[in-house]
Design an enzyme around this catalytic site. Structure first.
Site, mmCIF file in Angstrom:
data_model
loop_
_atom_site.group_PDB
_atom_site.id
_atom_site.type_symbol
_atom_site.label_atom_id
_atom_site.label_comp_id
_atom_site.label_asym_id
_atom_site.label_seq_id
_atom_site.Cartn_x
_atom_site.Cartn_y
_atom_site.Cartn_z
ATOM 1 C CG ASP A 235 -1.891 -1.148 1.222
ATOM 2 O OD1 ASP A 235 -2.327 -1.536 0.124
ATOM 3 O OD2 ASP A 235 -2.215 -1.656 2.315
ATOM 4 C CE1 TYR B 269 3.908 -6.325 4.134
ATOM 5 C CE2 TYR B 269 3.229 -8.617 4.206
ATOM 6 C CZ TYR B 269 3.386 -7.436 3.508
ATOM 7 O OH TYR B 269 3.025 -7.364 2.184
#
Length: 400
Positions: free
Chosen positions: A187, A245
């Site tokens: 994103d 992540y």
């Protein structure tokens, strides 16, 4: 023959690419290798007897191509071999046109398919590489970027994106309509220490490993190619074993995303870890996504660790896949548990109901970083521990 000396200032390049050196000598700078950055300088020097010949042309048609000397200020080219490999780039576009270009019928078919999908037509004169050409190579590329000034990964008209920067640079260098595919789209604002990509191109005699250093001459400082290697023909970058992540939470004050909850700061790490343990395993994470659209919302989370680090907390999340904004919603929920807004058992209610309204807020993108993508080995605790958590992406300067 000694390299020509010149100041590190791109303003000295005339529009035509001709460069005047001391003594009146002239050298031609290939347009596709000229950098727009004021930190780098690319020049070429005419050296008699040193030429490159295109394999696809007859001997009488083979042009003389002057060797290119690439001088880099920040050590982007680590070896003289990488410097000399830049001489081969000029032939890549010609090789693609003559040996690897799609037929007119396939180009027309591609245009029709894009029109049916509502996509814009492909414009320009760059050849489209035929993936089935025996000279075409599938390349595996590892990149690092600071997502602050990017509008995400995917190319968007009029916006600066990671895919756009990479493709535009590779197209200028290789003279081919390169399309870069990632292991997963990030994103806007999300960083990456080791994003894996693939693309197809004809490199001729250029070693794939040298393309990374040459591309970094052209790329901005917040985007770097770490490596390029030839991959197996059946390698699919989108088929992964697991990813990691890491979300970093500053410890000085509560994030603005938690303002509505009026949290007690700092959060209780023990409570966060108790809630994180309930996320492990295979579950339907529909309640932890911001938007639907996936065929299935079932994912497996292998690891969800809350680590105390200098200056704050680090939430390490590893799994076989993540839904849209899933990592950021998970962190928002864990922080609310740590701040006493919700209980650790509340996580089970979110998993059971699939109700997004029961989960915590979506944390800001600037704290999230993609740190590892694994294509070869299945997840194991031993492998996870062996791959150390990286430091944060530098907030300014080159992302080296």
């Amino acid at each position: 023959q000694a390299p020509c000396r010149h100041p590190r200032d791109v303003s000295m390049f005339p529009p035509t690419g001709s460069l005047a050196f001391d003594g009146g000598a002239m050298a031609e700078v290939p347009a596709q290798l000229r950098t727009s950055s004021a930190q780098h300088c690319v020049a070429s020097e005419l050296c008699p007897g040193n030429t490159h010949r295109s394999r696809s042309r007859s001997r009488s048609q083979r042009p003389r191509v002057p060797p290119v000397l690439v001088e880099v200020c920040a050590g982007d080219l680590p070896s003289a071999a990488a410097c000399s490999s830049a001489t081969l780039l000029e032939s890549c576009g010609a090789a693609a046109r003559e040996a690897g270009q799609l037929s007119d019928a396939k180009v027309a078919k591609l245009a029709l398919r894009r029109a049916r999908q509502g996509k814009e037509p492909l414009e320009g004169v760059l050849p489209i590489v035929a993936k089935r050409s025996p000279l075409c190579r599938r390349l595996r590329m590892l990149v690092r970027f600071r997502g602050t000034d990017f509008h995400g990964w995917m190319r968007q008209p009029g916006l600066r994106t990671v895919q756009g920067e990479l493709e535009d640079t590779l197209r200028r260098l290789l003279g081919q309509l390169v399309r870069v595919v990632p292991a997963g789209r990030t994103d806007a604002g999300v960083h990456a220490m080791a994003q894996v990509c693939q693309f197809e191109a004809l490199l001729g005699d250029l070693p794939a490993a040298d393309l990374a250093a040459i591309a970094n001459v052209e790329l901005p400082e917040d985007l770097r190619v770490l490596s390029v290697a030839v991959a197996d023909a059946d390698f699919n970058v989108m088929v992964t074993k697991w990813k990691r992540y890491v979300y970093r939470v500053p410890g000085a004050s509560p994030p603005s995303s938690l303002a509505k909850s009026e949290p007690k700061w700092p959060p209780d790490v023990a409570k966060m870890r108790a809630a994180a343990a309930r996320l492990l395993g295979e579950h339907d994470f529909a309640g932890f996504q911001s938007k639907g659209g996936r065929q299935t919302t079932v994912r497996t989370v292998h690891r969800c660790s809350v680590l105390e680090a200098a200056g704050g907390l680090e939430v390490v999340m590893e799994g076989n896949g993540f839904l849209m904004h899933m990592c950021r919603i998970l962190v928002g929920t864990l922080l609310e548990v740590g701040c006493g807004v919700r209980s650790a058992e509340h996580v089970e209610s979110i998993l059971a109901s699939g109700d997004r309204q029961l989960a915590g807020p979506t944390m800001s993108a600037d704290g999230l970083c993609l740190e590892h993508v694994e294509h070869e080995q299945e997840w194991s605790a031993e492998l996870s521990e062996a791959i150390q958590v990286s430091g944060p992406v530098p907030k300014s300067g080159p992302v080296v």
